[in-house]
Design a protein around this motif. Sequence first.
Motif, short mmCIF file in Angstrom:
data_model
loop_
_atom_site.label_atom_id
_atom_site.label_comp_id
_atom_site.label_asym_id
_atom_site.label_seq_id
_atom_site.Cartn_x
_atom_site.Cartn_y
_atom_site.Cartn_z
N ASP A 140 46.35 45.47 50.95
CA ASP A 140 46.13 44.02 51.05
C ASP A 140 46.41 43.53 52.46
O ASP A 140 45.64 42.74 53.03
CB ASP A 140 47.03 43.27 50.06
CG ASP A 140 46.62 43.48 48.61
OD1 ASP A 140 45.48 43.93 48.37
OD2 ASP A 140 47.45 43.21 47.72
N GLY A 151 38.86 39.36 50.17
CA GLY A 151 38.16 38.54 49.20
C GLY A 151 38.85 38.53 47.85
O GLY A 151 39.22 39.58 47.33
N LEU A 152 39.05 37.34 47.29
CA LEU A 152 39.64 37.19 45.97
C LEU A 152 38.58 36.67 45.01
O LEU A 152 37.77 35.79 45.37
CB LEU A 152 40.81 36.21 46.00
CG LEU A 152 42.00 36.55 46.90
CD1 LEU A 152 43.04 35.44 46.82
CD2 LEU A 152 42.63 37.88 46.48
N ARG A 153 38.58 37.18 43.79
CA ARG A 153 37.68 36.70 42.76
C ARG A 153 38.43 35.71 41.89
O ARG A 153 39.40 36.06 41.22
CB ARG A 153 37.17 37.86 41.91
CG ARG A 153 36.23 37.45 40.78
CD ARG A 153 34.87 37.05 41.30
NE ARG A 153 34.18 38.17 41.94
CZ ARG A 153 32.98 38.09 42.50
NH1 ARG A 153 32.36 36.90 42.51
NH2 ARG A 153 32.42 39.13 43.07
N LEU A 154 38.04 34.42 41.95
CA LEU A 154 38.71 33.39 41.17
C LEU A 154 38.28 33.44 39.71
O LEU A 154 37.27 34.08 39.36
CB LEU A 154 38.38 32.01 41.75
CG LEU A 154 38.78 31.78 43.22
CD1 LEU A 154 38.41 30.37 43.65
CD2 LEU A 154 40.26 32.04 43.44
N ALA A 155 39.06 32.76 38.87
CA ALA A 155 38.74 32.74 37.44
C ALA A 155 37.37 32.15 37.18
O ALA A 155 36.71 32.45 36.19
CB ALA A 155 39.82 31.97 36.68
N THR A 156 36.91 31.26 38.08
CA THR A 156 35.60 30.63 37.94
C THR A 156 34.46 31.57 38.31
O THR A 156 33.29 31.24 38.14
CB THR A 156 35.52 29.40 38.85
OG1 THR A 156 35.72 29.81 40.21
CG2 THR A 156 36.58 28.38 38.46
N GLY A 157 34.83 32.75 38.87
CA GLY A 157 33.82 33.70 39.31
C GLY A 157 33.48 33.58 40.77
O GLY A 157 32.74 34.40 41.32
N GLU A 158 34.01 32.56 41.42
CA GLU A 158 33.74 32.36 42.85
C GLU A 158 34.51 33.36 43.70
O GLU A 158 35.57 33.83 43.32
CB GLU A 158 34.14 30.95 43.27
CG GLU A 158 33.36 29.84 42.60
CD GLU A 158 33.89 28.48 43.01
OE1 GLU A 158 33.42 27.94 44.03
OE2 GLU A 158 34.78 27.97 42.30
N GLN A 159 33.95 33.69 44.87
CA GLN A 159 34.61 34.55 45.84
C GLN A 159 35.39 33.68 46.82
O GLN A 159 34.82 32.74 47.41
CB GLN A 159 33.60 35.40 46.60
CG GLN A 159 34.20 36.47 47.50
CD GLN A 159 34.66 37.70 46.73
OE1 GLN A 159 34.52 37.76 45.52
NE2 GLN A 159 35.22 38.67 47.44
N TYR A 160 36.68 33.98 47.00
CA TYR A 160 37.55 33.17 47.86
C TYR A 160 38.07 34.07 48.97
O TYR A 160 38.72 35.09 48.69
CB TYR A 160 38.70 32.61 47.03
CG TYR A 160 39.58 31.61 47.76
CD1 TYR A 160 39.26 30.26 47.77
CD2 TYR A 160 40.73 32.02 48.42
CE1 TYR A 160 40.06 29.34 48.43
CE2 TYR A 160 41.55 31.11 49.09
CZ TYR A 160 41.20 29.77 49.09
OH TYR A 160 41.99 28.87 49.74
#
Length: 354
Positions: A140, A151-160
């Motif tokens: 990390d 890159g993080l995958r949010l619960a909404t499916g968006e890439q953060y």
Amino acid sequence: MAPLSLSVLDLVPVRTGQRSADAVAATVALAQRADELGLTRYWLAEHHNMPSVASTNPPVLLGVLAGRTERIRLGSGGVMLPNHAPFVIAEQFAVLEAAAPGRIDLGIGRAPGSDPVISALLRSTGHTSDVDAFPNHVQDIEALLGEDGAGLRLATGEQYVVRATPAAAGRPTLWLLGSSDYSAELAARLGLPYVFAHHFSGEGTARALDLYRTQFQPSELLDAPRTFLTANVVAADTAEEAAQLALPQLQHMARLRTGTPLTALDTVEDALEASMTEPQQDLIGAMRGRWFIGEADDVAERLAAFAERLEVDEVMVSPGAGARRTDPIDRVPARERTLDLLAARIPQGVPAAV
């Protein structure tokens, strides 16, 4: 004698009569001397809640040293990652790299470096289970320090996307530290530079380096194994003087390993008058055999042979000399003298990869 790069590992020792401010001032003086002598690196360890150690926060201390030195590389030896959130460490060292470009090393260790109470205080979760997540957290940090971030995958499916710094011009060199086969094999698998803590254990060094070198897998950061050695060193004008200067630290380590309540480091005079138990004397004898203690020419020759035997071009010394009662409260002249004597006798080389 073949050229050899010399570096320094410092715990910011605190002796009887010193305040934390005095110990930090002594470390600043030692780092400046290492810089003047042309040494390669100056690393700070992480320890907590110990009356004899002021190196509690490497990133903060490294920021101080970055402003008081000119060219020497500065780093952690190391940050104990289970104590900290990886994102916080990545941000701290990204700032250091921005302030001192091309001079910052981020050495990471897996041990908590203290007791469970301190570990709970350091982590907001109050858990020490992050030791198990160590390999993922190392990766990390590597990603967070890169230009593209992680890159993080949010619960909404968006890439953060998360970055340790908004616009990095460079990144600190990431090193994996350890004193076991586990750390050597992990560094090899991740393709990271690696340092075995020979100064800490004194055993298993050759095996760990062999595991690292034979199992190494090239990565984007490193295409070939890269390592150096650490060693406890006390050099003086005579062997007798060196033996006396080493005594405070040796006795302190013996007390630590026998569960004796710790205090600030004794002065040399107090150590010469101290009474130690038989088990403590045995520990001191064993440690003395693994340290490099003696007259300067002898220590320099043994260090060079040590490096040649284990096929490294750099040795990081932990200067273990104590202070005398008459020494300035904000300096440890014998530690500075150890560096002076070694630098005068060992031709300064440049590591294959700084």
